[in-house]
Design a protein around this motif. Structure first.
Motif, mmCIF file in Angstrom:
data_model
loop_
_atom_site.group_PDB
_atom_site.id
_atom_site.type_symbol
_atom_site.label_atom_id
_atom_site.label_comp_id
_atom_site.label_asym_id
_atom_site.label_seq_id
_atom_site.Cartn_x
_atom_site.Cartn_y
_atom_site.Cartn_z
ATOM 1 N N PRO A 130 1.008 -1.286 0.016
ATOM 2 C CA PRO A 130 0.241 0.004 0.061
ATOM 3 C C PRO A 130 0.861 1.062 0.016
ATOM 4 O O PRO A 130 0.546 2.249 -0.512
ATOM 5 N N LYS A 134 0.703 4.084 -2.894
ATOM 6 C CA LYS A 134 0.401 5.735 -2.489
ATOM 7 C C LYS A 134 1.513 6.306 -3.150
ATOM 8 O O LYS A 134 1.029 7.656 -3.511
ATOM 9 N N ALA A 156 -4.237 -1.243 -7.737
ATOM 10 C CA ALA A 156 -3.942 -1.646 -6.322
ATOM 11 C C ALA A 156 -5.195 -2.166 -5.667
ATOM 12 O O ALA A 156 -5.060 -3.075 -4.794
ATOM 13 N N THR A 157 -6.413 -1.691 -5.905
ATOM 14 C CA THR A 157 -7.628 -2.207 -5.549
ATOM 15 C C THR A 157 -7.888 -3.577 -5.956
ATOM 16 O O THR A 157 -8.710 -4.666 -5.112
#
Length: 417
Positions: A130, A134, A156-157
């Protein structure tokens, strides 16, 4: 066993016989483990590689043996040189290489991505944390690439964001977060630089690994680093001539250079050879030669001890150290860092694949079908485990006998120490 422990001794950690390598055998005794270089390698192939050893192979012979594959000052000249040598079929250039591909040339995003799955080092690519998601998303937004920032967030999701993360290099060698990784800089002709690259990929539903961003050399944070984004948002984007996208090709070159260090020094030299040596020397010191575990392992370490000794004596100091962009001290620190942080159970194949974002049950899916290494190494693990279990049971070992076997206990305690 007393004689075996006198014969197979570890190199001292201190004193005149200590060295800079991880724990290894002090001297190879006479016997099946004692082989010279020409008993290990094909003689002509050894000369093919020997061109880098200037103290052994005179300058005048280099072109005869290896045809100067590095003859060229630009990427295009090196590419042209490879095609010329392949056409002449000189030495190792008799065999095909990645530069032959016409459909997806070696410099394209498709080849660069697929090399992470089926190239020299498919063992370290992992799901992006994560934090990485980011950082790259924020940097894309900062550079005004809103569409790419959204694609990174979506990937990423859906657990489709992957990285080759070499950011830890500076910490591994004890360098400051903003220090240059370099060697030979007092002589411009010999100056070399290394980089702690971080490459970001999106894995599409169809299984194509597409590079979207590369931090050329991660220094402390994104603000102190150079991050390039791919102008091709998807693998299907044909609006750009990749052959002349030189900034992006340069970024991929830096990433490949960093990945080469990780593969050769960590995955190959340490995780394969030096970890194996600890297993071998401890086994010689722990087991009678008729013990089932010894008999199971012994055929698998043919040539390993003399090969490792050759690597410590020649390959590392005369080839690796003068080649990579790190000082001699930093190179040995890097080797020891990889040895000291090696996680045995974490590298069990099922554990390793799952921890890097490749669920075992999904390796046959469309999404992961191009990850040939993952599927094949899992099959090898399963077959080897089945073989070892059958061999040990067939030789009278049970769970209870293993738990009470003094030789096995000595072996694992020796390796742990």
């Amino acid at each position: 066993m007393e004689q075996a422990r006198l014969t197979y001794q570890w190199t001292p950690l201190t004193g005149p016989h200590a060295d800079l390598y991880p724990p290894h055998l002090y001297l190879i005794p006479e016997g099946p483990d004692y082989l010279n270089t020409f008993q290990i390698f094909n003689g002509m192939r050894l000369l093919d590689v020997g061109f880098v050893l200037a103290s052994i192979i005179p300058e005048s012979f280099k072109d005869y043996i290896m045809s100067d594959p590095d003859d060229g000052a630009t990427m295009q000249e090196l590419d042209d040189r490879n095609h010329k040598l392949r056409a002449e079929k000189k030495n190792i250039y008799k065999e095909p290489n990645v530069g032959d591909c016409k459909v997806t040339p070696w410099y394209t995003d498709e080849s660069f991505g697929q090399q992470q799955f089926t190239g020299a080092n498919p063992t370290t690519i992992e799901a992006a944390s994560p934090q990485w998601a980011k950082e790259f998303q924020n940097e894309a937004t900062k550079q005004g690439k809103t569409e790419l920032a959204k694609a990174i967030a979506d990937a990423a999701t859906s657990h489709s964001l992957f990285v080759q993360d070499c950011e830890y290099y500076r910490a591994a060698v004890g360098a400051g977060p903003l220090a240059d990784l370099s060697a030979g800089i007092t002589d411009p002709a010999k100056a070399r630089f290394a980089c702690a690259s971080v490459s970001l990929f999106i894995l599409t539903k169809a299984g194509k690994l597409h590079p979207v961003a590369i931090v050329i050399d991660y220094k402390q944070d994104m603000a102190h680093s150079v991050c390039l984004f791919n102008r091709r948002l998807t693998p299907e984007d044909n609006s750009l001539d990749q052959a002349v996208d030189w900034p992006w090709r340069y970024a991929k070159t830096c990433a490949s250079s960093a990945d080469w260090i990780r593969h050769e020094v960590k995955v190959h030299l340490n995780d394969c050879h030096f970890i194996e040596e600890a297993t071998i020397v401890a086994a010689h010191r722990a087991f009678p030669t008729d013990h089932p575990v010894y008999r199971c392992l012994q055929p698998h370490w043919l040539k390993t001890l003399p090969l490792n000794a050759g690597a410590r004596a020649t390959l590392v100091p005369q080839v690796v150290v003068p080649l990579i962009g790190m000082t001699t001290d930093a190179t040995y620190k890097f080797i020891r860092h990889e040895y000291n942080t090696f996680d045995f159970k974490g590298h069990y194949v099922p554990n390793h694949l799952a921890s890097r974002g490749f669920p075992l049950a999904e390796l046959g899916s469309d999404k992961f079908h191009n990850y040939a290494y993952g599927r094949e190494i899992l099959l090898m693990w399963q077959l080897l485990r089945k073989f070892v279990k059958a061999f040990l049971i067939g030789n009278g070992l049970t769970d209870a006998k293993v738990a009470n076997d003094d030789a096995i206990k000595y072996w694992y305690l020796e390796m742990q120490s």
